[in-house]
Scaffold this motif. Structure first.
Motif: not given
Ligand SMILES: [Zn+2]
Ligand SMILES: [Zn+2]
Ligand SMILES: [Zn+2]
Ligand SMILES: [Zn+2]
Ligand SMILES: [Zn+2]
Ligand SMILES: [Zn+2]
Ligand SMILES: [Zn+2]
Ligand SMILES: [Zn+2]
Lengths: 450, 450, 450, 450
Positions: B127-144
């Motif tokens: 779903d990230l691409e949709t978020c990026a395109r529609e809402f201008g978000i390109d930073s994401f976070k992950f927990y190891l």
């Protein structure tokens, strides 16, 4: 007020803004600043840059120092240069003469001037502290190889003594060295005969091999490290010289690199032949590329002119390799030559190129942020540049007494259109618009550790 | 207009100047600017700095996201923070909810907000691409490694898949990773018994060994290199972690380091005990010194808060090591904590410290020069700072719903006195002076190679 | 006495010389040594090399350990291998069984044997000191990723605990780690479907991505640094893995690299298909080149076999990717495979290649100069090699119970022709010439700092 | 046969062994070798080492070359030196004289000899190829600073021309350079007056500043890089000089470092005063430590003597700083001085120290493995050393015509007790035991690329 241009901020950004000026200083930067100014300069379509600071000028070569200064600082203004570092040349102590020379700057120069002292012997070295204290001078120059018939040289011991004294006088002292090894040049001169069809500039290049530059750079650097003083390598001319300066910097040696506009713009295949004769010589395309690489990666902090104007008859290009003279006028075409090759040919950002022409030299010689800056409080020395203006280099338009240019006939793209000094328009559209008054720039000595 | 302060220019210089503002933007910088302004802010004796950008905020922990945001962005303004990066947390795809969250920002936030998405599974990645395109978000976070009972984690394969997708979506994407190794923490937790007289924070520190951070950093870096994406190591907490980030940068790996104000200001010998419980933990003096060294040498580009506010009863410091909760409010004391320790204790230049608080995060997340700047054209988000004001940290004055502070009772030197957002004074002398309206900050995706 | 060959001296020189032997040891090196020997081996036209030391052997996979050892150490002798390091596998403490295993070596092995203990849990870790003291074992192995259905794995905390205990037991302890990341392999296994025409080995390679090796190497290295123990990365299989080991060594981390003969000799385009299935997998040509580069530049100290013999029916190559088994017999073709590719294909000097086959492993595991040496005093384990002998690999001639070879059908150039163990000829011209008796090799523990 | 000693093998190991010799060569190494030898040397309690190779000897200073060679090669044998490199000195082409000099070696030298040619002008350079082809000489020496009244110098251009010719003649040519800068020494000589109580050696040290060495090293290195030839920096004397050689090596410049036994053993506080006068000078303790550091870390490949013997009356130590002469006899005490300081004082392994005395110089000058080796096939030049023998240095026992030693009166620990040349005992217990015959050593030229 300068209105409507794209101003180069000290942050490196180019922004649309007006520049407010008062009392010869920059007092405001703004979008659509409220206008109470007596005079408004229209900068639309122009870049608004801090005036060029040329750290490397020789006056007094073929006419008296003050007379040449009076004339050719006009060429500087037309060319976008508002501050210059003048190399004084004498073989006796300078302090007795400096008062008169400072007065000459104030009376006759059209740009601001600071001095470097060229040193040839111990008696002069003993006098440096007086010069420094009384006249605010802490940059000195030594020749490891002279130019036969023109300028002498010093041996390594004298250079070391000079460096130590410079460091003692001021912890921020800068010791400039003309780096060529005399023996290697002498041998190259006496070497194998030149073929008939070899261009004169190519033969000249062989007489000043890059190795001579390299050996002298390493020598000067070892001495400077021992003395603990900053070394300023003037007019780096070769790929090998640049590589050695880069490696010294990488090792943490305090070495600043200078190259010149003519090395960056011309090659030994120039159609202007011996008009471009210079020492060290203009070299081939590969060397020119390497010099730009040095600009690009920061090995080079400053670009100067090594301006040494002379008339065509004194230059004597028809005199052949031996009869013609080194030295050439560059103040009027300096900025255009660097913009043309740096921005248009090499694709460097304007801000990067201009840094080496203005803020770089100002920082090295202790003039920043008064010079080389558009910050609030800086001197209002500004150049408006049209990066797309094409003009053929014509000596008659450059404002020098010299009746030739090493670049004559070349079309350069990117020229200063207006020069402002101390808040006044002093040159516009190729014409001096009023008698500018130059100031003498004292520098602060530093007694602290570095 | 802000008049009479010392303005931090984007060049890094601090100069006496007025700042002209129009339409919410900076339009002039000048000495004694002509005054046509409706409103003049007196900045004499103050530093005028671009508003702090806190890249690391969590809202919605113990109350609804929008409610907490509405409340605690007021604390941000009192503390000098005018822009925040919010980590959203969900285990299902974000795009269906983002419209509502953006609307909430516009309606209820008092500061400008951009989003980072925390990712826990493949469905979200898709779903990230949709978020990026529609809402201008390109930073994401992950927990190891997650936080037991609070947040989950991903394995290396999911992290790699997420990194690859991030890079595909935008060549300027930033992947933030919470770097701790789960197995090492689990083992440390089950390790040898704690002695009775060991302070709780010291025991907590042992449960999150630095090695867990190191192993996760190296893992994340190897994955990021393979994916070709920029890695953003959040909240570096240890000397060893810092050393590994430094070494990765030296090898040319694209890694950005973040640390947080509480790590820089506090140690595990704090008298506030479990009020300072955080994950990763606050460590000892040697680690804190090493974090400042990372700030000093540029390993660290950003300082965030990791703000995770909760009430004292939710924090439950009397619950002991296991009963008390990690998470703490920092927005209100963030700037003061960093100024106190960075400028006064560590002796760093104000400009260097502030860079990590404002321009650094703005650059990393694509907001500069709109944010983090006093350049002409920047948003007029400004903080006036009194570097010599001493104030005791008092939760009641920090404007958060949280009724404690990890720094409570400490006297800090250096506080924001006035906060201006979009050209309006929104906080002054510890009081919110008007309802500020926050904007949602879309970011540009980049499709080009890096 | 071995007469007339070219002897590889410990200096790295290959000199024409005779080798005198007495009491199972080398007692003389000389040109035309005076001959009082009972037995003279004619080495004319041969290289005389210290017997190969294979540090990486698994016995007991499909038949009892002692039975397989009894059989396949004969294959080792035929192949030029006179000493092996055996990985023992159990999930319970080893010390109760070690006495019997040592006795089995003495009774049934045809080569000298030392043990590495594979460790899977804390109970075993607690027993390591007993094993070390009583049986002179200070090398241990851990799997960061197991092989499903065959061998388990440990998490990072257990590995750290094991490393710390190893270091405590002996400052010269070596911790071998099978470096693959489980999550990345699991994901690769469940990834996109395999196209019909993709060779099975290529598909298998995709299931064990190089990144899995890299992540595990970095993890193991961080843990080993913390524990202060030497890390031994077994069977490096990929270019990326090699690059990371090289970089760790450059940074001064104490990491030793091993690769195996089958990785150096085969590629995933092998016509033998799943007969070459191994974990980590045999990779493509570029990876094989990079492994040789690691040998060339010293990143690799040892070349082992990872010998895991099985019968063709157990290997089950027709079972497809999932039905076929990893593991393959290599002792008999090990030396020939490395000589063929290293000397003839890659052009490496024989002395360099042989170092990795003999002295390198002996040094790493504390057996040099007793093993891996032709120095006076070394054990008289020698291999005579005909560097120009061409032979087709035929499982029937390799002396293993395994009825296939991963290299079967290939013509290799460079074979051992005679093997001498403890001064006795034990194999000649492809036939075992007498029952050799293997010794069990205890190693010294070191209590000093490193 | 040499029986019962600890033999230094080429592997670097020291092993208990006998050495079998036949036809002047080593033919066997063994434990209790069968004894058919005519002669047995008892080496019990001794180290058996390849004879020292002194790369740096000057003969013919105060008496004819052949006469001095005849005398003082006896001193060499007593001192454990079995091969020497002689610097020939002339200002005219060498080839006409070389035949006679080679004959003189064969007739009168007691050790094996190879030649280096000292070059002072173009006429000699033009003759080098003839010398190289006819006499197998490819090492040459140049002085960047001469020794006033003793030896001249060349400028950088002549050095470059010589280096280019050397490289053209043989790709394995070695160009040795006496690295001091003339101007810096001249200035130091004319510098401030010496205080009355300053020791003469300390004043002498000030006259040859380390910086003079550094500048010349950098100059020579730049020239050698341009010529593509190997540079051999003779007699490194200072910490700074060593640091520059180390840095050049690190940058990949092909530079070999030599230092001398007297620099390693003595300091400017020597009680022997001007008996230790040498150019470059013996320096203080810190410099001596740095020279040993250069040995330790491999910057130094060879240790020579710079033996320049003269009688006490010619040395004239009472002549003061100006009346006394540089130059001193070292062959007889060379090995003892290095063993005493290197092994006993500095704690270096014997094998490391001896490498610089024997195999190192043999490798640099193309003589290994014939010299500097105990490998089978090497010349049977051996020295038996008693590492614990204490002896007071007494000129009368050193075998030189020189009636002083710079080390006289010092007790050194570690002396050669027996010297074997070409398989014959030529010195034992401080007495020459038979007239040894020296060979002239031609070297192979190399035409290939390097
Ligand atoms: Zn010059
Ligand atoms: Zn000049
Ligand atoms: Zn986190
Ligand atoms: Zn967080
Ligand atoms: Zn494995
Ligand atoms: Zn294995
Ligand atoms: Zn010399
Ligand atoms: Zn000498």
């Amino acid at each position: 007020m300068v209105r409507g241009g794209r101003v180069l901020l000290d942050s490196g950004d180019l922004v649309a803004a007006d520049v407010g000026i008062q009392g010869g200083r920059i007092v405001a930067l703004g979008v659509d600043l409220v206008d109470e100014a007596d005079e408004v300069v229209d900068a639309r379509g122009r870049f608004v840059l801090p005036g060029a600071v040329d750290p490397h000028v020789h006056f007094g070569n073929t006419m008296p120092f003050a007379d040449e200064m009076a004339l050719d600082t006009g060429s500087a203004l037309l060319g976008g240069v508002t501050t210059i570092g003048c190399f004084l040349r004498s073989t006796v102590p300078y302090s007795p003469e400096l008062g008169a020379l400072v007065a000459a700057v104030r009376e006759r120069s059209q740009v601001d001037v600071f001095f470097h002292l060229q040193v040839f012997g111990q008696e002069q070295i003993d006098d440096l502290e007086t010069c420094a204290r009384e006249f605010g001078i802490d940059s000195f120059k030594f020749y490891l190889s002279g130019i036969p018939g023109i300028v002498g040289s010093v041996d390594e011991a004298t250079l070391l003594a000079g460096m130590r004294e410079a460091r003692r006088i001021s912890s921020s002292a800068v010791v400039a060295v003309h780096c060529e090894n005399a023996a290697l040049i002498a041998a190259a001169r006496s070497g194998e005969a030149r073929s008939d069809d070899e261009p004169a500039l190519v033969a000249w290049e062989r007489r000043h091999p890059a190795l001579a530059e390299v050996v002298a750079i390493e020598t000067a650097a070892a001495l400077a490290q021992t003395a603990g003083v900053r070394l300023y390598v003037v007019h780096i001319s070769s790929a090998d010289g640049m590589a050695h300066v880069r490696e010294l910097q990488r090792r943490g040696v305090d070495v600043v690199g200078e190259t010149t506009s003519i090395y960056l713009a011309e090659q030994s295949d120039s159609p202007n032949g011996l008009l471009v004769k210079q020492a060290p010589p203009i070299r081939d395309a590969a060397n020119r590329r390497a010099l730009w690489q040095g600009v690009r990666d920061g090995t080079v902090s400053t670009i100067g002119t090594d301006n040494t104007a002379r008339s065509l008859s004194s230059k004597n290009p028809d005199g052949g390799l031996d009869g013609s003279k080194p030295g050439l006028p560059m103040l009027g075409a300096h900025v255009a030559a660097v913009l043309h090759t740096g921005v248009h040919e090499q694709g460097l950002p304007l801000a990067e190129v201009w840094h080496r022409l203005s803020r770089g030299p100002a920082e090295v010689f202790g003039l920043y942020p008064r010079k080389g800056s558009t910050n609030l409080g800086a001197d209002a020395d500004l150049v408006l540049v049209d990066l797309d203006e094409h003009r053929v280099v014509d000596p008659a338009q450059l404002g020098s007494f010299a009746d030739f240019s090493p670049l004559q006939g070349r079309t350069l793209r990117g020229w200063p259109t207006t020069t402002i000094k101390g808040g006044m328009v002093v040159a516009a559209d190729g014409v001096l618009t009023g008698r500018a008054r130059g100031a003498y720039l004292r520098r602060e000595l530093s007694r602290e550790g570095r």
